[in-house]
Design an enzyme around this catalytic site. Structure first.
Site, PDB file in Angstrom:
ATOM      1  N   ASP A 139       0.723  -1.135  -0.005  1.00  0.00           N
ATOM      2  CA  ASP A 139      -0.288  -0.035  -0.105  1.00  0.00           C
ATOM      3  C   ASP A 139       0.964   1.354  -0.076  1.00  0.00           C
ATOM      4  O   ASP A 139       2.112   1.183  -0.201  1.00  0.00           O
ATOM      5  CB  ASP A 139      -0.855  -0.061   1.295  1.00  0.00           C
ATOM      6  CG  ASP A 139      -0.330   0.023   2.542  1.00  0.00           C
ATOM      7  OD1 ASP A 139       1.146   0.408   2.599  1.00  0.00           O
ATOM      8  OD2 ASP A 139      -1.114   0.163   3.548  1.00  0.00           O
ATOM      9  N   CYS A 189       2.664  -3.652   4.062  1.00  0.00           N
ATOM     10  CA  CYS A 189       1.736  -2.315   4.364  1.00  0.00           C
ATOM     11  C   CYS A 189       2.550  -1.721   5.619  1.00  0.00           C
ATOM     12  O   CYS A 189       3.598  -2.136   6.077  1.00  0.00           O
ATOM     13  CB  CYS A 189       0.513  -2.610   4.496  1.00  0.00           C
ATOM     14  SG  CYS A 189      -0.230  -3.818   5.847  1.00  0.00           S
ATOM     15  N   THR A 245       2.084  -2.213   8.836  1.00  0.00           N
ATOM     16  CA  THR A 245       2.323  -3.419   9.919  1.00  0.00           C
ATOM     17  C   THR A 245       2.543  -4.710   9.384  1.00  0.00           C
ATOM     18  O   THR A 245       3.138  -5.761   9.886  1.00  0.00           O
ATOM     19  CB  THR A 245       1.193  -3.641  11.019  1.00  0.00           C
ATOM     20  OG1 THR A 245       0.185  -3.981  10.441  1.00  0.00           O
ATOM     21  CG2 THR A 245       1.157  -2.094  11.687  1.00  0.00           C
ATOM     22  N   HIS A 271       7.746 -25.398   8.283  1.00  0.00           N
ATOM     23  CA  HIS A 271       6.728 -26.047   9.128  1.00  0.00           C
ATOM     24  C   HIS A 271       5.301 -25.715   8.470  1.00  0.00           C
ATOM     25  O   HIS A 271       4.524 -26.762   8.775  1.00  0.00           O
ATOM     26  CB  HIS A 271       6.704 -25.606  10.577  1.00  0.00           C
ATOM     27  CG  HIS A 271       7.916 -25.977  11.494  1.00  0.00           C
ATOM     28  ND1 HIS A 271       7.896 -25.872  12.702  1.00  0.00           N
ATOM     29  CD2 HIS A 271       9.153 -26.408  10.982  1.00  0.00           C
ATOM     30  CE1 HIS A 271       9.319 -26.305  13.298  1.00  0.00           C
ATOM     31  NE2 HIS A 271       9.921 -26.468  12.056  1.00  0.00           N
ATOM     32  N   HIS A 290       4.877 -32.076   9.764  1.00  0.00           N
ATOM     33  CA  HIS A 290       3.986 -30.825   9.752  1.00  0.00           C
ATOM     34  C   HIS A 290       2.744 -30.950   8.575  1.00  0.00           C
ATOM     35  O   HIS A 290       2.226 -30.258   8.639  1.00  0.00           O
ATOM     36  CB  HIS A 290       5.302 -29.826   9.156  1.00  0.00           C
ATOM     37  CG  HIS A 290       6.391 -29.635  10.165  1.00  0.00           C
ATOM     38  ND1 HIS A 290       6.212 -29.053  11.223  1.00  0.00           N
ATOM     39  CD2 HIS A 290       7.613 -29.963   9.904  1.00  0.00           C
ATOM     40  CE1 HIS A 290       7.357 -29.198  11.896  1.00  0.00           C
ATOM     41  NE2 HIS A 290       8.163 -29.771  10.920  1.00  0.00           N
TER      42      HIS A 290
END
Length: 150
Positions: A8, A65, A67, A98, A133
């Site tokens: 963004d 972005c 965060t 994993h 996994h």
């Protein structure tokens, strides 16, 4: 390998630096993000990269972005996506080993460019381990499939 990158308005500069970094390592990078610092909506770019990953247009995705959280939430709404927000390299590596993550996300307002490069490098150098996994990844896919049928 072809990498889709999306961002963004808060992450234009970081996107450009990560793109150059990846291209210098021989990756082909497809830009799905904005190149403008005018306010924009991160869900648009998270969905665009996620759709490109699921369709096979690109192999993996990088989302940025403020965060990393919002854009990864949008990407994770696309069936088949396992996007992980990471602010350090160890979690990035384990998300591939994993969880078989196919998109990495981080925040331009949270980490610096050198950390972002380390995260991307660690994530791309890791390989899914499968084995014990796989059952958990299958469980995630089962949840996704149940939600599609509701």
């Amino acid at each position: 390998m072809k990498i889709g990158i999306g961002n963004d308005h808060s992450a234009v500069e970081m996107k450009n630096q990560i793109r150059k970094h990846l291209e210098s390592k021989g990756y082909e990078v497809v830009n799905y993000g904005t190149d403008s610092t005018e306010s924009s909506n991160y869900p648009v770019y998270g969905e665009a990269v996620a759709n490109a990953v699921v369709s096979g247009e690109v192999d993996l995705g990088v989302l940025i972005c403020g965060t990393g959280v919002g854009i990864s939430l949008a990407a994770n709404k696309v069936n088949g996506i396992r996007a992980c927000v990471c602010s350090e390299p160890y979690s990035a590596r384990l998300s591939r080993e994993h969880n078989n993550s196919n998109i990495i996300a981080f925040g331009a307002r949270v980490i610096g460019i050198e950390m972002a490069k380390m995260i991307v490098d660690e994530w791309l150098s890791a390989e899914y381990q499968g084995g014990r996994h796989q059952a958990r990844v299958d469980m995630i896919t089962e949840i996704e499939n149940r939600q599609k049928n509701k």
